[in-house]
Design an enzyme around this catalytic site. Structure first.
Site, short mmCIF file in Angstrom:
data_model
loop_
_atom_site.label_atom_id
_atom_site.label_comp_id
_atom_site.label_asym_id
_atom_site.label_seq_id
_atom_site.Cartn_x
_atom_site.Cartn_y
_atom_site.Cartn_z
N HIS A 137 -9.81 0.16 1.22
CA HIS A 137 -9.61 1.20 2.35
C HIS A 137 -10.58 1.22 3.36
O HIS A 137 -11.93 1.70 2.95
CB HIS A 137 -9.39 2.76 1.60
N HIS B 139 0.87 -1.09 0.06
CA HIS B 139 0.03 -0.11 -0.14
C HIS B 139 1.00 1.35 -0.04
O HIS B 139 1.23 1.84 1.11
CB HIS B 139 -0.85 0.11 1.27
N HIS C 275 1.33 5.01 -1.96
CA HIS C 275 1.04 6.06 -3.02
C HIS C 275 2.23 6.58 -3.88
O HIS C 275 2.70 7.63 -3.66
CB HIS C 275 0.12 7.16 -2.26
N HIS D 66 -5.98 -0.50 6.88
CA HIS D 66 -6.09 0.22 7.65
C HIS D 66 -7.08 -0.13 8.74
O HIS D 66 -7.77 0.32 9.50
CB HIS D 66 -6.90 1.58 7.30
N ASP E 243 1.39 2.97 3.93
CA ASP E 243 0.59 4.02 3.42
C ASP E 243 1.48 5.03 3.04
O ASP E 243 1.15 6.44 3.01
CB ASP E 243 -0.42 4.29 4.41
N LYS F 100 -8.86 -1.15 -6.09
CA LYS F 100 -9.07 -0.31 -4.79
C LYS F 100 -10.53 0.30 -4.61
O LYS F 100 -11.21 0.59 -5.70
CB LYS F 100 -8.22 0.57 -4.57
#
Length: 374
Positions: A192, A59, A61, A221, A268, A153
């Protein structure tokens, strides 16, 4: 070719002292003593050091997250050097809340770029919303025809999501499953999971009342929902926990109650970490996820929480690789595995990183950087 001598190997199970021969980007041989006579063989003496699989972060970005506090809060892209310093040799790129100024096209291109620069990068199509956004116009076609795309996602239980209903969730995961069967991929629906009270209960209800395998649902999460982590993993699903400052201390409960083989950790990284007011209406502060927190959490488990290293490592190696259908090519130190390896010093700090057989960092000094990194 590279020969690593005298390393204490965690594969991630502890094997003891081993020599490891790397050739053609893979582990060609491993034994207590190797003395090959080969031309142009480089030798790295790892006496006093610990050899572990390269970390897998599912995960990240990679094109930057954020933007919720205005366009000036868009987080920058991940740089290759950050991944290397963190010991991450394989990652999965994701979009975040902002799929307006960022796109699946950007994401796929960045994944390809990171792979070109020396690590292994995959990605997921779409972002928070339903219906999903894609590159080809179809989630199924993205999974089947784009080699980097492992799944899709979606946001649930979050005030920023699209709040898909039960039928929409079933339809989406069914499409993902069919595409996965055709493509020979894991076909993950990476969820998410926000702060709303129900969490992943709607997902568990779908699993209980349909024949859709829990394998395809991948909530992330989940650190705020340890009870659901326990239930979800006992049902046979994988639950992902985003590393936080206190993550390491929570694992005593999880090791006692959950199926630890089905727990994964992710960073994340380069995603925004907004802090909301009491009514969750306005952002009052903003942090940024750091890819280095992934291994820092594992080290804290071993160095401060008394959790054996071979117990902590699978959360960022074997478990992740198995969940993504990459094991034992990734997430292992074994003959035939990709030579994605990390050497730790006597303090369990990252000392050397090898990706696909290439030494990228040695004695804490980067040997390779991203194309435009100074």
């Amino acid at each position: 070719m590279l020969l690593i001598k005298n390393a204490q190997v965690y594969a991630p199970a502890f094997l003891g002292k081993r020599d490891v021969l790397i050739a053609g980007g893979q582990i060609a041989a491993m034994d207590e003593e190797l003395s090959p006579i080969l031309p142009d063989l480089e030798v790295l003496d790892a006496k006093g050091k610990t050899l572990v699989p390269g970390l897998i972060d599912q995960h990240v970005h990679i094109t930057g997250g954020g933007g919720e506090g205005g366009l000036h809060t868009r987080v920058s892209e991940l740089q290759l050097s950050a991944a290397l310093r963190a010991g991450v040799t394989t990652l999965v790129g994701v979009l975040g809340t902002d799929s307006i100024t960022r796109s699946v096209e950007n994401l796929v291109a960045k994944a390809k770029a990171l792979t070109n620069e020396g690590i292994t990068a995959y990605c997921l199509t779409s972002a928070y919303q339903y219906p999903p956004i894609t590159l080809t116009g179809s989630v199924m076609k993205d999974i089947v025809f784009i080699s980097e795309v492992l799944g899709c996602k979606l946001a649930i239980a979050d005030h920023r999501g699209s709040h898909p209903n039960r039928e929409e969730l079933i339809r989406l995961v069914s499409d993902i499953r069919m595409a996965a069967l055709v493509a020979g991929k894991p076909g993950v629906l990476h969820l998410h999971t926000g702060a709303a009270p129900d969490g992943v209960e709607p997902i568990m209800d779908i699993v209980r009342t349909t024949d859709i395998p829990i394998y395809h649902f991948r909530p992330t999460h989940m650190g705020r929902r340890l009870d659901q982590v326990v239930e979800f993993t006992r049902m046979g699903g994988y639950a992902d926990i985003t590393v936080k400052e206190d993550t390491a201390s929570t694992f005593h409960q999880l090791l006692a109650e959950a199926d630890a083989d089905r727990i994964t950790l992710s960073s994340d990284s380069n995603g925004s970490m907004p802090r909301w007011d009491a009514k969750r209406q306005h952002i009052v502060g903003m942090g940024v996820g750091q890819i280095g927190d992934l291994y820092r959490t594992v080290r804290k488990m071993a160095a401060e929480e008394g959790i054996p290293l071979e117990t902590a490592l699978p959360f960022v190696t074997r478990n992740v690789a198995e969940s993504l259908m990459l094991y034992p090519r990734k997430g292992a130190v074994a003959v035939g595995s990709d030579a994605d390896l990390v050497l730790l010093d006597q303090d369990l700090e990252i000392d050397c990183v090898i990706a696909k057989g290439r030494c990228m960092m040695l004695e804490k000094e980067l040997l390779v950087k991203g194309t435009f990194e100074s």
